[in-house]
Scaffold this motif. Sequence first.
Motif, PDB file in Angstrom:
ATOM      1  N   VAL A  29      43.377  43.809  44.926  1.00 27.18           N
ATOM      2  CA  VAL A  29      42.353  43.355  46.472  1.00 27.18           C
ATOM      3  C   VAL A  29      42.139  42.086  46.130  1.00 27.18           C
ATOM      4  O   VAL A  29      41.608  41.285  47.097  1.00 27.18           O
ATOM      5  CB  VAL A  29      41.876  44.632  47.185  1.00 27.18           C
ATOM      6  N   ALA A  30      41.404  42.199  44.991  1.00 28.00           N
ATOM      7  CA  ALA A  30      40.178  41.275  44.892  1.00 28.00           C
ATOM      8  C   ALA A  30      40.496  39.723  45.039  1.00 28.00           C
ATOM      9  O   ALA A  30      40.529  38.738  45.061  1.00 28.00           O
ATOM     10  CB  ALA A  30      39.673  41.885  43.491  1.00 28.00           C
ATOM     11  N   ALA A  31      42.694  39.866  44.591  1.00 25.52           N
ATOM     12  CA  ALA A  31      43.317  38.638  44.165  1.00 25.52           C
ATOM     13  C   ALA A  31      43.323  38.204  45.636  1.00 25.52           C
ATOM     14  O   ALA A  31      43.333  37.108  45.507  1.00 25.52           O
ATOM     15  CB  ALA A  31      44.533  39.408  43.155  1.00 25.52           C
ATOM     16  N   VAL A  32      44.241  38.821  46.196  1.00 25.50           N
ATOM     17  CA  VAL A  32      44.375  38.937  47.387  1.00 25.50           C
ATOM     18  C   VAL A  32      43.080  38.475  48.323  1.00 25.50           C
ATOM     19  O   VAL A  32      42.982  36.988  48.639  1.00 25.50           O
ATOM     20  CB  VAL A  32      45.038  39.968  48.174  1.00 25.50           C
ATOM     21  N   LYS A  33      41.963  38.327  48.284  1.00 28.34           N
ATOM     22  CA  LYS A  33      40.222  38.582  49.427  1.00 28.34           C
ATOM     23  C   LYS A  33      40.560  36.304  48.402  1.00 28.34           C
ATOM     24  O   LYS A  33      40.346  36.384  49.060  1.00 28.34           O
ATOM     25  CB  LYS A  33      39.804  38.860  48.801  1.00 28.34           C
ATOM     26  N   SER A  34      40.788  36.522  47.343  1.00 33.45           N
ATOM     27  CA  SER A  34      40.333  35.306  46.966  1.00 33.45           C
ATOM     28  C   SER A  34      41.465  33.799  46.874  1.00 33.45           C
ATOM     29  O   SER A  34      41.084  32.491  46.263  1.00 33.45           O
ATOM     30  CB  SER A  34      39.771  34.884  45.245  1.00 33.45           C
ATOM     31  N   GLY A  35      42.685  34.544  47.634  1.00 33.54           N
ATOM     32  CA  GLY A  35      43.765  34.150  47.530  1.00 33.54           C
ATOM     33  C   GLY A  35      44.702  33.958  46.351  1.00 33.54           C
ATOM     34  O   GLY A  35      45.460  32.873  46.961  1.00 33.54           O
ATOM     35  N   GLY A  36      44.585  34.903  45.310  1.00 34.72           N
ATOM     36  CA  GLY A  36      45.425  34.887  44.855  1.00 34.72           C
ATOM     37  C   GLY A  36      44.940  34.634  43.420  1.00 34.72           C
ATOM     38  O   GLY A  36      43.586  34.349  43.261  1.00 34.72           O
ATOM     39  N   GLY A  37      45.389  35.374  42.331  1.00 40.47           N
ATOM     40  CA  GLY A  37      45.005  35.753  40.596  1.00 40.47           C
ATOM     41  C   GLY A  37      46.144  36.265  40.120  1.00 40.47           C
ATOM     42  O   GLY A  37      46.949  37.153  40.494  1.00 40.47           O
ATOM     43  N   LEU A  38      45.901  36.192  38.525  1.00 44.22           N
ATOM     44  CA  LEU A  38      46.612  37.310  37.535  1.00 44.22           C
ATOM     45  C   LEU A  38      46.095  38.719  38.100  1.00 44.22           C
ATOM     46  O   LEU A  38      44.548  38.432  37.771  1.00 44.22           O
ATOM     47  CB  LEU A  38      46.341  36.236  36.521  1.00 44.22           C
ATOM     48  N   VAL A  39      46.794  39.349  37.592  1.00 48.45           N
ATOM     49  CA  VAL A  39      45.682  40.673  37.745  1.00 48.45           C
ATOM     50  C   VAL A  39      46.598  41.179  36.224  1.00 48.45           C
ATOM     51  O   VAL A  39      48.236  41.539  35.614  1.00 48.45           O
ATOM     52  CB  VAL A  39      46.370  41.715  38.781  1.00 48.45           C
ATOM     53  N   ASP A  40      46.426  41.741  35.433  1.00 45.58           N
ATOM     54  CA  ASP A  40      46.584  42.655  34.201  1.00 45.58           C
ATOM     55  C   ASP A  40      46.611  43.867  34.367  1.00 45.58           C
ATOM     56  O   ASP A  40      46.215  44.210  34.281  1.00 45.58           O
ATOM     57  CB  ASP A  40      45.778  41.549  33.112  1.00 45.58           C
ATOM     58  N   ILE A  41      48.246  43.920  33.977  1.00 47.58           N
ATOM     59  CA  ILE A  41      48.003  45.209  34.437  1.00 47.58           C
ATOM     60  C   ILE A  41      48.980  46.316  32.639  1.00 47.58           C
ATOM     61  O   ILE A  41      49.817  45.615  31.821  1.00 47.58           O
ATOM     62  CB  ILE A  41      50.297  45.589  35.308  1.00 47.58           C
ATOM     63  N   PRO A  42      48.399  46.936  32.635  1.00 45.82           N
ATOM     64  CA  PRO A  42      48.968  47.775  31.474  1.00 45.82           C
ATOM     65  C   PRO A  42      50.131  49.189  31.629  1.00 45.82           C
ATOM     66  O   PRO A  42      49.618  49.874  32.481  1.00 45.82           O
ATOM     67  CB  PRO A  42      47.201  48.939  30.888  1.00 45.82           C
ATOM     68  N   LEU A  43      50.665  48.949  31.254  1.00 47.60           N
ATOM     69  CA  LEU A  43      51.984  49.069  31.094  1.00 47.60           C
ATOM     70  C   LEU A  43      51.891  50.606  30.324  1.00 47.60           C
ATOM     71  O   LEU A  43      51.598  50.833  29.159  1.00 47.60           O
ATOM     72  CB  LEU A  43      53.243  48.823  31.231  1.00 47.60           C
ATOM     73  N   ALA A  44      52.997  51.825  30.670  1.00 45.12           N
ATOM     74  CA  ALA A  44      53.648  52.652  29.200  1.00 45.12           C
ATOM     75  C   ALA A  44      53.887  52.089  28.327  1.00 45.12           C
ATOM     76  O   ALA A  44      55.042  51.355  29.158  1.00 45.12           O
ATOM     77  CB  ALA A  44      54.314  53.654  30.612  1.00 45.12           C
ATOM     78  N   GLY A  45      53.984  52.080  27.039  1.00 39.97           N
ATOM     79  CA  GLY A  45      54.721  52.030  25.921  1.00 39.97           C
ATOM     80  C   GLY A  45      53.371  51.065  25.651  1.00 39.97           C
ATOM     81  O   GLY A  45      53.977  50.444  24.417  1.00 39.97           O
ATOM     82  N   HIS A  46      52.291  50.669  26.032  1.00 38.78           N
ATOM     83  CA  HIS A  46      51.493  50.316  25.390  1.00 38.78           C
ATOM     84  C   HIS A  46      51.587  47.935  25.519  1.00 38.78           C
ATOM     85  O   HIS A  46      51.227  47.924  24.652  1.00 38.78           O
ATOM     86  CB  HIS A  46      50.438  50.657  24.221  1.00 38.78           C
ATOM     87  N   ALA A  47      52.395  48.340  26.376  1.00 43.17           N
ATOM     88  CA  ALA A  47      53.068  46.797  26.611  1.00 43.17           C
ATOM     89  C   ALA A  47      51.547  46.341  27.770  1.00 43.17           C
ATOM     90  O   ALA A  47      51.127  47.361  28.483  1.00 43.17           O
ATOM     91  CB  ALA A  47      53.622  46.142  27.153  1.00 43.17           C
ATOM     92  N   THR A  48      50.920  44.596  28.029  1.00 42.82           N
ATOM     93  CA  THR A  48      49.918  44.619  28.946  1.00 42.82           C
ATOM     94  C   THR A  48      51.483  42.996  29.899  1.00 42.82           C
ATOM     95  O   THR A  48      51.196  42.699  28.780  1.00 42.82           O
ATOM     96  CB  THR A  48      49.196  43.856  28.889  1.00 42.82           C
ATOM     97  N   VAL A  49      51.086  43.398  31.143  1.00 42.58           N
ATOM     98  CA  VAL A  49      51.945  42.021  31.798  1.00 42.58           C
ATOM     99  C   VAL A  49      50.770  41.750  33.206  1.00 42.58           C
ATOM    100  O   VAL A  49      49.912  42.613  33.527  1.00 42.58           O
ATOM    101  CB  VAL A  49      53.359  42.037  32.909  1.00 42.58           C
ATOM    102  N   SER A  50      50.912  40.293  33.206  1.00 44.78           N
ATOM    103  CA  SER A  50      49.725  39.873  33.878  1.00 44.78           C
ATOM    104  C   SER A  50      50.919  39.330  35.345  1.00 44.78           C
ATOM    105  O   SER A  50      51.526  38.294  35.414  1.00 44.78           O
ATOM    106  CB  SER A  50      49.919  38.206  33.554  1.00 44.78           C
ATOM    107  N   VAL A  51      49.648  39.723  36.129  1.00 42.43           N
ATOM    108  CA  VAL A  51      51.157  39.324  37.532  1.00 42.43           C
ATOM    109  C   VAL A  51      50.371  38.824  38.433  1.00 42.43           C
ATOM    110  O   VAL A  51      48.997  38.823  38.720  1.00 42.43           O
ATOM    111  CB  VAL A  51      51.780  40.941  38.031  1.00 42.43           C
ATOM    112  N   LEU A  52      51.501  37.550  38.948  1.00 42.01           N
ATOM    113  CA  LEU A  52      50.617  37.033  40.236  1.00 42.01           C
ATOM    114  C   LEU A  52      50.968  37.461  41.344  1.00 42.01           C
ATOM    115  O   LEU A  52      51.675  37.939  42.229  1.00 42.01           O
ATOM    116  CB  LEU A  52      51.461  35.203  40.413  1.00 42.01           C
ATOM    117  N   ILE A  53      49.565  37.914  42.271  1.00 43.46           N
ATOM    118  CA  ILE A  53      49.114  38.488  43.521  1.00 43.46           C
ATOM    119  C   ILE A  53      48.694  37.486  44.193  1.00 43.46           C
ATOM    120  O   ILE A  53      47.520  36.717  43.807  1.00 43.46           O
ATOM    121  CB  ILE A  53      48.759  39.672  43.477  1.00 43.46           C
TER     122      ILE A  53
END
Length: 87
Positions: A29-53
Amino acid sequence: MIMHKMTVDGNEYYLDPEQNVDETKNSVVAAVKSGGGLVDIPLAGHATVSVLISQSSPVRFETVDADESSESGSSGDDLWDWEYLQP
């Protein structure tokens, strides 16, 4: 076992069971309110992905009760065996 899945623009991400889902929702929600941004998402299996929102990114959160989702009820279903996914 309760698992959380986040879908962004059709891409599914199974969230780390230790992750605070409300915190992730707030980051999106913060990324959307600021016009967009990368959000780091910790995934199952202990990997992390950065998603552009962005404001046009379709995002969906889903809660899955993995114990009830298996019709066969077999405990050998590796889809929900997160220990199996760890390196």
